[in-house]
Write an enzyme that holds these catalytic residues in place. Structure first.
Site, mmCIF file in Angstrom:
data_model
loop_
_atom_site.group_PDB
_atom_site.id
_atom_site.type_symbol
_atom_site.label_atom_id
_atom_site.label_comp_id
_atom_site.label_asym_id
_atom_site.label_seq_id
_atom_site.Cartn_x
_atom_site.Cartn_y
_atom_site.Cartn_z
ATOM 1 N N ASP A 130 2.989 -4.675 4.362
ATOM 2 C CA ASP A 130 3.320 -5.538 3.234
ATOM 3 C C ASP A 130 4.828 -5.784 3.280
ATOM 4 O O ASP A 130 5.550 -5.089 4.003
ATOM 5 C CB ASP A 130 2.923 -4.860 1.911
ATOM 6 C CG ASP A 130 3.149 -5.731 0.685
ATOM 7 O OD1 ASP A 130 3.169 -6.975 0.825
ATOM 8 O OD2 ASP A 130 3.334 -5.184 -0.411
ATOM 9 N N TYR A 190 8.157 -11.923 0.523
ATOM 10 C CA TYR A 190 7.741 -12.944 1.488
ATOM 11 C C TYR A 190 7.468 -14.280 0.799
ATOM 12 O O TYR A 190 7.504 -15.330 1.440
ATOM 13 C CB TYR A 190 6.476 -12.501 2.214
ATOM 14 C CG TYR A 190 6.712 -11.554 3.377
ATOM 15 C CD1 TYR A 190 7.976 -11.048 3.672
ATOM 16 C CD2 TYR A 190 5.651 -11.151 4.179
ATOM 17 C CE1 TYR A 190 8.172 -10.185 4.731
ATOM 18 C CE2 TYR A 190 5.834 -10.287 5.248
ATOM 19 C CZ TYR A 190 7.089 -9.798 5.518
ATOM 20 O OH TYR A 190 7.277 -8.929 6.574
ATOM 21 N N GLY A 191 7.145 -14.218 -0.491
ATOM 22 C CA GLY A 191 6.758 -15.426 -1.213
ATOM 23 C C GLY A 191 7.821 -16.499 -1.255
ATOM 24 O O GLY A 191 7.509 -17.681 -1.446
ATOM 25 N N CYS A 245 -0.825 -7.853 2.078
ATOM 26 C CA CYS A 245 0.125 -8.750 1.432
ATOM 27 C C CYS A 245 -0.573 -10.091 1.269
ATOM 28 O O CYS A 245 -1.062 -10.657 2.253
ATOM 29 C CB CYS A 245 1.374 -8.896 2.310
ATOM 30 S SG CYS A 245 2.518 -10.193 1.792
ATOM 31 N N ASN A 246 -0.650 -10.584 0.038
ATOM 32 C CA ASN A 246 -1.361 -11.839 -0.195
ATOM 33 C C ASN A 246 -0.664 -13.016 0.462
ATOM 34 O O ASN A 246 -1.317 -13.919 0.991
ATOM 35 C CB ASN A 246 -1.511 -12.072 -1.702
ATOM 36 C CG ASN A 246 -2.653 -11.297 -2.288
ATOM 37 O OD1 ASN A 246 -3.784 -11.761 -2.347
ATOM 38 N ND2 ASN A 246 -2.371 -10.073 -2.723
ATOM 39 N N THR A 247 0.680 -13.024 0.436
ATOM 40 C CA THR A 247 1.410 -14.129 1.051
ATOM 41 C C THR A 247 1.161 -14.176 2.554
ATOM 42 O O THR A 247 0.840 -15.231 3.110
ATOM 43 C CB THR A 247 2.920 -14.007 0.778
ATOM 44 O OG1 THR A 247 3.149 -14.048 -0.630
ATOM 45 C CG2 THR A 247 3.674 -15.141 1.438
ATOM 46 N N GLU A 307 7.533 -2.973 -11.305
ATOM 47 C CA GLU A 307 8.559 -2.226 -10.567
ATOM 48 C C GLU A 307 9.582 -1.574 -11.489
ATOM 49 O O GLU A 307 10.268 -0.632 -11.086
ATOM 50 C CB GLU A 307 9.231 -3.145 -9.539
ATOM 51 C CG GLU A 307 8.277 -3.585 -8.436
ATOM 52 C CD GLU A 307 8.986 -4.062 -7.184
ATOM 53 O OE1 GLU A 307 10.220 -4.226 -7.211
ATOM 54 O OE2 GLU A 307 8.283 -4.266 -6.173
ATOM 55 N N THR A 331 -1.038 -7.460 -4.705
ATOM 56 C CA THR A 331 -1.308 -6.039 -4.531
ATOM 57 C C THR A 331 -0.542 -5.152 -5.508
ATOM 58 O O THR A 331 -0.827 -3.964 -5.621
ATOM 59 C CB THR A 331 -1.024 -5.605 -3.083
ATOM 60 O OG1 THR A 331 0.288 -6.040 -2.710
ATOM 61 C CG2 THR A 331 -2.040 -6.221 -2.141
#
Length: 271
Positions: A15, A47-48, A78-80, A157, A190
């Site tokens: 990720d 990453y987005g 990682c969704n992206t 976070e 995630t």
């Protein structure tokens, strides 16, 4: 052609940062005898905000790293990266690859009674339309409703996932789901499982939450079993962690995500 994996070899999970640890947590539960290597590309998070070419390049660097460690399969936690890089990676490598989008889509399509599915994620994931496209690829008759919830990640976070602030933000984002026939909600980031209790209290009681770690874990387990490469040694596997920046912060926040201490964290560079 995919090279047949060897059962004792580890499984790679990557990720851009911390979120993939929620996937790893479920993978460890579903596959307790397996060894894992978790790679958090914390130097390039998130990453987005990166271009597709850049995400693909980072992802290839990580796959190359995994190959030097003889991983028998890789989970793109990682969704992206799943939305942008999966197809390119699948065409470039012969290692078994598992993304976090398709398994959750397949599970939701199978279980939904009302045929109405909700998806929540970051701006980049929602705007990529990866989930809607995956339902289309599956020739599903489900209607898909996607909502971006960008403030969820910083709240999580900061450790504020179950606070009044988080509940207010969740209500604002998810109000559009109220009074609908949506019975399935895919957590398309995630990080979001950390905020699951707050999300559950905000949406309709009958709405089931779909966790990508569980769906991809079951798919991976089936693959390993079918290909006779599941580790059945009887001893618990170990997990090693690699990050590209801020290992101390990763340790502090990551322990919260995993619910346990991380014993082995190494700071490396892919350059």
């Amino acid at each position: 052609m995919i090279t047949k994996p060897i059962s004792k070899f580890p499984i790679g999970v990557f990720d851009s940062g911390l979120g993939g640890l929620t996937v790893l947590k479920l993978l460890e539960k579903i596959l307790p005898n397996e060894c894992f290597i978790y790679f958090g590309d914390t130097d390039h998070v998130p990453y987005g905000s990166k271009s597709a070419d850049t995400v693909i390049r980072y992802s290839k660097d990580i796959i190359d790293f995994f190959l030097t460690h003889n991983t028998k399969a890789v989970v793109i936690a990682c969704n992206t990266a799943s939305a942008i890089a999966y197809k390119e990676l699948r065409n470039s490598y012969n290692i078994p690859l598992f993304d976090v989008v398709a398994p959750s889509v397949a599970y939701s399509d199978y279980t939904s009674k009302t045929r109405k599915i909700g998806v929540i994620g970051t701006y980049s994931t929602i705007h990529s339309r990866a989930y809607t496209q995956s339902f289309t690829d599956l020739k599903s008759d489900c209607s898909v409703f996607e909502i971006a919830c960008p403030l969820f990640v910083p709240l999580i976070e900061e450790g504020w996932s179950n606070t009044s602030v988080a509940r207010e933000v969740a209500h604002t984002y998810l109000e559009a789901f109220q009074g609908t026939e949506i019975d399935t909600l895919i957590l398309g980031c995630t990080h979001y499982p950390i905020m699951a209790e707050t999300i559950k209290k905000t949406v309709n009681d009958h709405m089931q939450l779909v966790y990508s770690g569980e769906t991809v874990g079951n798919k991976l387990s089936t693959y390993l079993e079918k290909n006779n490469c599941k580790n059945k040694s009887g001893s618990l596997g170990e997990t090693r962690f690699y990050v590209t920046d801020f290992p101390q912060k990763f340790d502090e926040l990551g322990s919260r995500f995993l619910g346990r201490n991380m014993e082995y964290i190494e700071h490396i560079s892919l350059i």
